[in-house]
Design a protein around this motif. Structure first.
Motif, short mmCIF file in Angstrom:
data_model
loop_
_atom_site.label_atom_id
_atom_site.label_comp_id
_atom_site.label_asym_id
_atom_site.label_seq_id
_atom_site.Cartn_x
_atom_site.Cartn_y
_atom_site.Cartn_z
N TRP A 16 60.83 -42.70 12.15
CA TRP A 16 61.15 -44.06 12.60
C TRP A 16 60.70 -45.09 11.57
O TRP A 16 61.34 -46.13 11.39
CB TRP A 16 60.50 -44.32 13.96
N LEU A 17 59.58 -44.80 10.87
CA LEU A 17 59.14 -45.69 9.80
C LEU A 17 60.14 -45.68 8.64
O LEU A 17 60.43 -46.73 8.05
CB LEU A 17 57.76 -45.29 9.32
N LYS A 18 60.68 -44.50 8.32
CA LYS A 18 61.69 -44.44 7.26
C LYS A 18 62.94 -45.19 7.67
O LYS A 18 63.57 -45.87 6.86
CB LYS A 18 62.03 -42.98 6.96
N ALA A 19 63.32 -45.09 8.95
CA ALA A 19 64.48 -45.82 9.43
C ALA A 19 64.26 -47.32 9.35
O ALA A 19 65.19 -48.09 9.11
CB ALA A 19 64.80 -45.41 10.87
N ALA A 20 63.01 -47.77 9.54
CA ALA A 20 62.71 -49.20 9.54
C ALA A 20 62.59 -49.77 8.14
O ALA A 20 63.02 -50.90 7.87
CB ALA A 20 61.41 -49.46 10.32
N LEU B 222 68.17 -48.70 12.37
CA LEU B 222 67.09 -49.30 13.15
C LEU B 222 67.07 -50.81 12.98
O LEU B 222 66.96 -51.32 11.87
CB LEU B 222 65.74 -48.70 12.74
N ASP B 223 67.16 -51.49 14.10
CA ASP B 223 67.15 -52.95 14.10
C ASP B 223 65.75 -53.51 14.30
O ASP B 223 65.37 -54.51 13.68
CB ASP B 223 68.08 -53.46 15.20
N LEU C 171 49.92 -44.87 23.91
CA LEU C 171 50.34 -45.61 22.72
C LEU C 171 51.77 -45.21 22.35
O LEU C 171 52.01 -44.10 21.88
CB LEU C 171 49.39 -45.33 21.57
N THR C 172 52.70 -46.09 22.59
CA THR C 172 54.11 -45.83 22.28
C THR C 172 54.71 -47.00 21.52
O THR C 172 54.18 -48.11 21.54
CB THR C 172 54.94 -45.61 23.56
N ALA C 173 55.82 -46.74 20.86
CA ALA C 173 56.58 -47.77 20.15
C ALA C 173 58.01 -47.75 20.66
O ALA C 173 58.51 -46.71 21.12
CB ALA C 173 56.55 -47.53 18.64
N THR C 174 58.67 -48.88 20.56
CA THR C 174 60.07 -48.99 20.97
C THR C 174 60.93 -49.24 19.74
O THR C 174 60.72 -50.22 19.02
CB THR C 174 60.27 -50.13 21.98
N ALA C 175 61.87 -48.33 19.49
CA ALA C 175 62.81 -48.46 18.38
C ALA C 175 64.15 -48.91 18.92
O ALA C 175 64.75 -48.23 19.76
CB ALA C 175 62.95 -47.13 17.65
N ARG C 176 64.62 -50.06 18.46
CA ARG C 176 65.93 -50.59 18.87
C ARG C 176 66.95 -50.22 17.81
O ARG C 176 66.77 -50.51 16.62
CB ARG C 176 65.86 -52.10 19.07
N LEU C 177 68.04 -49.59 18.23
CA LEU C 177 69.02 -49.04 17.30
C LEU C 177 70.39 -49.67 17.50
O LEU C 177 70.76 -50.05 18.60
CB LEU C 177 69.14 -47.52 17.49
N VAL C 178 71.13 -49.73 16.40
CA VAL C 178 72.55 -50.09 16.43
C VAL C 178 73.31 -48.90 15.88
O VAL C 178 73.06 -48.45 14.76
CB VAL C 178 72.84 -51.34 15.58
N ALA C 179 74.23 -48.35 16.67
CA ALA C 179 74.98 -47.16 16.27
C ALA C 179 76.45 -47.51 16.05
O ALA C 179 76.94 -48.55 16.50
CB ALA C 179 74.84 -46.06 17.32
N GLN C 180 77.14 -46.60 15.37
CA GLN C 180 78.58 -46.80 15.17
C GLN C 180 79.39 -46.27 16.34
O GLN C 180 80.34 -46.91 16.79
CB GLN C 180 79.05 -46.13 13.88
N GLY C 181 79.03 -45.10 16.84
CA GLY C 181 79.82 -44.53 17.91
C GLY C 181 79.15 -43.35 18.56
O GLY C 181 78.07 -42.90 18.16
N ASN D 162 64.65 -55.89 11.43
CA ASN D 162 65.54 -55.93 10.27
C ASN D 162 66.67 -56.93 10.44
O ASN D 162 67.37 -57.24 9.47
CB ASN D 162 66.13 -54.54 10.01
N ASN D 163 66.85 -57.43 11.67
CA ASN D 163 67.88 -58.43 11.96
C ASN D 163 69.25 -58.00 11.41
O ASN D 163 69.83 -58.65 10.53
CB ASN D 163 67.48 -59.79 11.41
N LEU D 164 69.73 -56.88 11.93
CA LEU D 164 70.97 -56.29 11.43
C LEU D 164 72.18 -57.17 11.71
O LEU D 164 72.28 -57.82 12.75
CB LEU D 164 71.18 -54.91 12.08
N ASP D 165 73.07 -57.17 10.75
CA ASP D 165 74.34 -57.88 10.87
C ASP D 165 75.45 -56.83 11.06
O ASP D 165 75.75 -56.07 10.14
CB ASP D 165 74.60 -58.71 9.62
N ARG D 166 76.01 -56.75 12.24
CA ARG D 166 77.08 -55.78 12.52
C ARG D 166 78.35 -56.17 11.76
O ARG D 166 78.78 -57.33 11.80
CB ARG D 166 77.39 -55.71 14.01
N ILE D 167 78.95 -55.20 11.09
CA ILE D 167 80.19 -55.42 10.36
C ILE D 167 81.34 -55.08 11.31
O ILE D 167 81.74 -53.92 11.46
CB ILE D 167 80.26 -54.57 9.09
N GLU D 168 81.86 -56.09 11.98
CA GLU D 168 82.85 -55.88 13.04
C GLU D 168 84.25 -56.10 12.49
O GLU D 168 84.91 -57.10 12.77
CB GLU D 168 82.56 -56.79 14.22
N THR D 169 84.70 -55.15 11.67
CA THR D 169 86.05 -55.21 11.14
C THR D 169 87.05 -54.65 12.15
O THR D 169 86.68 -54.00 13.12
CB THR D 169 86.14 -54.41 9.82
#
Length: 312
Positions: free
Chosen positions: A81-85, A131-132, A144-154, A200-207
């Motif tokens: 998850w750290l690598k994803a972030a 990872l967002d 002790l837990t962490a919450t990973a918020r994700l944006v997926a394609q499908g 990471n404040n991801l910007d979705r590419i909504e083509t």
């Protein structure tokens, strides 16, 4: 007929070579507490007139795939998850290994994550996961837990697992009692609780696509924020808030077997808080802090994980 039960749910993760394409192998079984990761496609009600009072059939809208995964902060699996972030770490040592994850990378890896319900059976493969946001709380007791918020394609549903036989990791979990908080290298006392959120404040590419999926998720300006709740015993933090000077705040966890995890925000700015006297109990002050890029390190934060995993 077997019914789905969360106790039997499984999760496997692998980093992708090509965005949105699940790898044929290389999956790792991931510990998790819960997940809302899923795909949905809403229906658009018909607006057409002239066919009576009963509406015409609805039309499908674009596909949205995202969600949260609650994971334990442990010595091995948390590195994924750290690598994803933050991107690929700088790894040194010959065992134990020290993995240093640094903020500021413009390139974030994408992942394929499969959640499985073997008793149904139902296996959902989420490709193009980026990872967002990664957040966790620091407190005196509890899990002790962490919450990973994700944006997926499908999402792709199958009756059999596409992850093959995932690699197993040792679960060496940190607890709140293993933790410590420091300010400029000195233990910070009187802390009741704290929160850390890296985005990471991801910007979705909504083509426009025939399948309704996004084309990707690009990172924009990152943000590192949080909150520190302290018993009001001295003026140290209030004085810093008044002068506007930054400080370095570190959160560290360690195990007796030598594994450790530390997270350092190199330039933390504190707002001037409202000091209230709510009653006869102890007085507390809350600081909603923000971090920025530090000139000394050239980055905003560093996460360091020490374990027996050779590479992520």
């Amino acid at each position: 007929m077997a019914r789905a039960q969360g106790a039997r749910a499984q999760m496997a993760l692998a980093f992708e070579t090509t965005y949105g394409t699940p790898p044929a192998s290389g999956f790792t079984r991931m510990p998790f507490a819960s997940t809302t990761l899923g795909s949905e496609q809403p229906l658009l009600s018909s607006e057409l007139l002239g066919y009576g009072r009963d509406p015409l059939a609805p039309v499908k809208d674009a596909v949205t795939a995202d969600g949260d995964v609650v994971v334990p902060i442990d010595a091995e699996a948390f590195g994924f998850w750290l690598k994803a972030a933050f991107g690929d770490p700088v790894t040194t040592g010959t065992g134990p290994y020290t993995h240093e994850f640094r903020s500021g990378s413009w390139t974030l890896p994408s992942m394929s994550i499969e959640t499985g319900m073997p008793e149904v059976p139902r296996y959902a493969m989420y490709s193009g996961c980026v990872l967002d946001q990664l957040s966790w709380q620091v407190q005196r007791s509890g899990l002790l837990t962490a919450t990973a918020r994700l944006v997926a394609q499908g999402e792709t549903i199958a009756a059999a697992s596409g992850a093959g036989t995932p690699e197993e990791l040792s679960l060496l979990r940190f607890g709140h009692f293993n933790g410590a908080i420091s300010r400029d290298g000195v233990a910070l006392g009187n802390v009741v609780s704290a929160e850390v959120t890296y985005a990471n404040n991801l910007d979705r590419i909504e083509t426009i696509r025939a399948d309704g999926k996004i084309d990707g998720a690009d990172p924009s300006i990152a943000a590192l924020t949080g909150r520190i709740e302290v018993r009001f015993a001295d003026q140290t933090l209030v004085a810093q808030a008044q002068t506007g000077d930054p400080c370095e705040i570190g959160f560290a966890y360690s195990l007796p077997t030598g594994e450790s995890f530390s997270f350092t925000a190199h330039a933390v700015y504190l707002p001037r808080p409202r000091i209230e006297i709510p009653g006869p109990q102890g007085i507390q002050a809350s600081f909603d802090w923000q971090a920025a890029r530090a000139e000394t390190t050239g980055r905003m934060c560093t996460a360091t994980l020490v374990n027996s995993v050779a590479t992520y």
